[in-house]
Design a protein around this motif. Structure first.
Motif, mmCIF file in Angstrom:
data_model
loop_
_atom_site.group_PDB
_atom_site.id
_atom_site.type_symbol
_atom_site.label_atom_id
_atom_site.label_comp_id
_atom_site.label_asym_id
_atom_site.label_seq_id
_atom_site.Cartn_x
_atom_site.Cartn_y
_atom_site.Cartn_z
ATOM 1 N N CYS A 140 33.749 47.007 47.711
ATOM 2 C CA CYS A 140 33.690 45.693 46.755
ATOM 3 C C CYS A 140 35.342 44.756 47.177
ATOM 4 C CB CYS A 140 34.137 46.329 45.255
ATOM 5 S SG CYS A 140 34.195 44.999 44.166
ATOM 6 N N VAL A 142 28.753 52.252 44.934
ATOM 7 C CA VAL A 142 29.376 50.766 45.868
ATOM 8 C C VAL A 142 30.078 51.498 46.976
ATOM 9 C CG1 VAL A 142 30.909 49.229 45.360
ATOM 10 C CG2 VAL A 142 29.129 49.254 43.801
ATOM 11 N N ILE A 179 31.884 40.499 39.631
ATOM 12 C CA ILE A 179 31.372 41.167 39.674
ATOM 13 C C ILE A 179 30.396 41.516 38.583
ATOM 14 C CG2 ILE A 179 31.699 43.913 39.571
ATOM 15 C CD1 ILE A 179 33.955 43.473 40.442
ATOM 16 N N LEU A 194 29.717 42.853 47.158
ATOM 17 C CA LEU A 194 29.813 44.160 47.063
ATOM 18 C C LEU A 194 28.818 45.046 48.413
ATOM 19 C CD1 LEU A 194 28.175 44.356 43.502
ATOM 20 C CD2 LEU A 194 31.314 45.565 44.177
#
Length: 126
Positions: A72, A69, A115, A61
């Protein structure tokens, strides 16, 4: 004697292939980092999630100071042939929004677990 020879060949092959996987990871991380080099306010975070004897996932990230963000990418697979792929579901989303969205789900994929782990490592660094 044959079993020892076969085990040795498998061990050497695994070591050799792991070397290439680590090199690919380092090269990709450097590529992403160089894209944001010199830009103030961007942070790069990476974490790995692994299941026993099964697949693993690595999440990268790139987050700005407003916790949004910008990039990603996820590597998922069992072999050295796995490659990073852009994961656009979370682009331009705030980290708290991503966490809330993921915590509402009952079951997470290995990518989502990676994540979550990456976002949590970012939050710990604050």
């Amino acid at each position: 004697m044959k079993i020892v020879l076969i085990a040795s060949v498998i061990f050497i092959a695994q070591t050799f292939l792991a070397f290439f996987q680590v090199r690919y990871y380092q090269h990709h991380m450097n590529k992403v980092a160089s894209k944001y080099a010199g830009k103030i306010g961007y942070h790069l975070y990476s974490e790995m999630e692994r299941l026993k004897f099964r697949t693993s996932a690595v999440a990268i990230l790139v987050v700005n100071e407003e916790h949004i963000v910008h990039e990603c990418q996820i590597l998922t697979g069992k072999t050295i042939f796995a490659k990073f792929k852009t994961f656009t579901d979370y682009h331009q989303k705030e980290l708290s929004e991503i966490l809330q969205e993921l915590h509402e789900k009952k079951k997470h994929s290995i990518q989502e677990k990676a994540i979550i782990k990456t976002v949590n490592s970012y939050m710990k660094a604050l």
